[in-house]
Design an enzyme around this catalytic site. Structure first.
Site, PDB file in Angstrom:
ATOM      1  CE  LYS A   4     -51.125  76.023  88.197  1.00  0.00           C
ATOM      2  NZ  LYS A   4     -50.511  77.382  88.220  1.00  0.00           N
TER       3      LYS A   4
ATOM      4  N   GLY B 226     -46.266  71.284  98.464  1.00  0.00           N
ATOM      5  CA  GLY B 226     -46.710  72.643  98.732  1.00  0.00           C
ATOM      6  C   GLY B 226     -48.142  72.675  99.223  1.00  0.00           C
TER       7      GLY B 226
ATOM      8  N   GLY C 299     -53.955  74.269  96.490  1.00  0.00           N
ATOM      9  CA  GLY C 299     -54.633  75.457  96.011  1.00  0.00           C
ATOM     10  C   GLY C 299     -56.147  75.298  96.038  1.00  0.00           C
TER      11      GLY C 299
ATOM     12  CG  ASP D  16     -45.293  80.538  77.850  1.00  0.00           C
ATOM     13  OD1 ASP D  16     -46.510  80.793  77.927  1.00  0.00           O
ATOM     14  OD2 ASP D  16     -44.724  80.243  76.793  1.00  0.00           O
TER      15      ASP D  16
ATOM     16  CB  ALA E  13     -47.222  69.606  92.904  1.00  0.00           C
TER      17      ALA E  13
END
Length: 596
Positions: free
Chosen positions: A346, A327, A330, A381, A325
């Site tokens: 994820k 960005g 993480g 959610d 993705a």
């Protein structure tokens, strides 16, 4: 494909089908009881109990599935439930669902039980419901009240009709001034009809059950005039004197979409025939998928199943590659996406580099906390899946290498498939850091100001919901298509009540002031709000907007004040619609306890 038996002759198969359906019926009976109890919590203004009941209801499904699996495993040996028997179980089960009022839910319950008993490698598509076997079209309730009622202005006029819509719900708490509120609703509806060119010979259809969430009850319906229709939602709130009032008229599809958003807690609604409610709501929100509507009604298991069916269909009708993705990467999750599909996937990494101090189990707990908590429109959610198979050919080589490097325990290669053992799926949003960067680079000051203001609003709403985000960097927030800023990285969240908000101590001497590391002791739950500016406000344009609208977030006393309010047992006000649509001119300014 194995042939189905010509005759259904196995008593074990019939008894197994009956046991599974009994398990589902028990689940849905308890689900409805909890949903009906929401009315009592609302009438008694017992907001803490209402929130607790909403959390408890989420766990009902898994509890009943486990009970059913235990019963079957106690009753039968594994060899008793052979492949042939399982095929016959499904056929018996279909027969039992012919007159059932929740067949689509009961089919998913069957799948859950079957897949829990049988390992992934040992069940086949003809054992479970890959697609619906029993239609829910035109299904309606046998109860005295139909799924919805139709109201007509008739000879008595619009005011009387609207008043009857409200009073038919027979709430035991009195209204402050129902005639005043109805007059305000009537005025708004007349304006809507005139703006839409509709005549006064219309009807209003209203769902038979109120929708409860947090501190509000909602009348949900639609205005129909020939082939044209306008959605209509009327929020009912209580003031601090335990009196009711109508707070607004929601007739805009976008506003109602926010009310039924994936960023909010599930509604408590008593439904005998949930498919009829979903069909009605889809007429109000035609662009919202059925999976999301079922989920927001608290039926998240069928929501997950329908979502996965939609995803498989999308895979069959697309050809783009699954890749990392966009960005900043993480430290806790490997995040990937299919560009043509509006969601991200994820996977928890096996190990976390410093300064992260967490574990896989703790990350899962944090995501579960969000599932059970009131998300107040500011937390996405998350759909959680186990053993999800993806076509290997659709994965980019770089993504596959990244998954094998950082999450090898979560990846299984099975022929032409990549199986991910544990997976979270969230709605795709534009990361806030990318949104702000683009606004800055293009000179779009309005967009930059909007992003910063919304960021602060999101944090303040989370505070009201007893949530401290933990890592408040912009990359952990996203911007939805409605322009709302939503938090979506949960590995460091904590309850506000569990934090200790402190000022930075005054240095004792010059050595303290020049020290590279803090000279004062810091406990794990200590938070120093004045430090936020160091990480968040480095760019002058962002700092200017933030300090103008949200400087209070840098003051530890702001956080302490809200923390104390929470510890005293108050439930704060977070409205699921804009302040400007409320009937504020006709009502006293609400204090805490007056709104949803």
């Amino acid at each position: 494909m194995h042939p189905f038996p010509k005759l259904l002759s196995s008593q074990i198969a019939f008894d197994t089908a009956r046991t599974i359906l009994n398990g589902f019926d028990k689940h849905y009976r308890l689900f409805r009881e909890a949903s009906r109890a929401a009315r009592q919590h609302f009438e008694q203004a017992d907001w803490l109990r209402a929130q607790a009941a909403a959390r408890e209801r989420i766990a009902f499904y898994d509890t009943r599935v486990d009970e059913c699996v235990h019963l079957l495993e106690e009753e039968y040996e594994p060899q008793d439930l052979s492949d042939a028997v399982w095929r016959e179980v499904k056929l018996h089960y279909i027969g039992l669902l012919i007159e059932h009022k929740q067949p689509e839910l009961a089919e998913i319950f069957f799948n859950s039980v079957c897949c829990k008993i049988l390992h992934r490698y040992y069940f086949h598509n003809d054992f479970i419901f890959v697609r619906p076997a029993v239609s829910t079209e035109y299904l309606d309730t046998d109860e005295p009240a139909p799924t919805y009622r139709a109201y007509y202005p008739g000879v008595d006029g619009l005011h009387y009709m609207l008043k009857r819509i409200v009073t038919n719900f027979q709430l035991t708490v009195p209204f402050v001034d129902l005639d005043r509120d109805v007059a305000l609703v009537e005025q708004r509806i007349v304006q809507l009809l005139a703006a839409d060119g509709m005549q006064m010979d219309f009807q209003i259809q209203v769902l038979a059950s109120l929708f409860y969430r947090n501190k509000g009850a909602y009348i949900v319906g639609k205005i129909i005039n020939g082939a044209r229709q306008i959605p209509l939602v009327l929020p009912i709130l209580q003031n601090h004197k335990r009196e009711l009032y109508l707070d607004a008229v929601l007739a805009d599809t976008d506003l109602i979409g926010l009310l039924f958003s994936f960023t909010r807690a599930y509604f408590m609604v008593d439904m005998e025939v949930p498919s009829a409610y979903v069909q009605f709501l889809r007429s109000l929100l035609p662009h919202k998928p059925r999976s999301e509507i079922y989920t927001i009604l608290g039926l998240q298991k069928i929501g997950k199943a329908l979502f996965y069916r939609d995803f498989l269909r999308h895979l069959r009708h697309s050809s783009d590659r699954i890749d990392s993705a966009p960005g900043i990467r993480g430290m806790v999750m490997v995040v990937f996406a299919l560009p043509s599909f509006p969601y991200v996937f994820k996977v928890i990494r096996d190990h976390f580099p410093p300064p992260k101090e967490t574990t896989k189990a703790l990350v899962k707990e944090k995501y579960l906390l969000v599932k059970y908590h009131d998300r107040v429109g500011r937390m996405a959610d998350t759909l959680e899946y186990s053993s999800v198979a993806f076509p290997r050919a659709r994965f980019s080589a770089d993504l596959l290498a990244e998954l094998k490097q950082f999450a090898p325990s979560e990846i299984e290669e099975d022929g032409d498939e990549i199986v991910i053992r544990h997976l979270y799926i969230e709605r795709h949003m534009v990361p806030l850091n990318m949104y702000l960067k683009n606004a800055e680079e293009t000179g779009n000051r309005a967009a930059l100001a909007h992003g910063v203001i919304e960021y602060g609003n999101a944090i303040k709403d989370l505070i009201r919901a007893n949530i401290f985000p933990g890592d408040m960097l912009y990359k952990n927030f996203g911007v939805t298509r409605h322009g709302r800023v939503v938090f979506y990285d949960y590995d460091e969240i904590e309850y506000i009540a569990n934090c200790r908000f402190r000022p930075i101590p005054t240095p004792r001497n010059e050595e303290d002031e020049m020290a590279a590391e803090p000279w004062y002791p810091i406990a794990k739950n200590d938070v120093f709000p004045e430090q936020f500016g160091v990480f968040l406000l480095g760019k002058p344009a962002i700092r200017e907007v933030f300090m103008q609208h949200h400087a209070d977030l840098l003051d530890y006393r702001y956080w302490q004040q809200h923390q104390q309010y929470i510890l005293e047992g108050h439930v704060d006000d977070v409205f699921p619609y804009p302040q400007q649509v409320r009937f504020m001119h006709a009502l006293p300014v609400p204090t805490s306890g007056d709104s949803p």
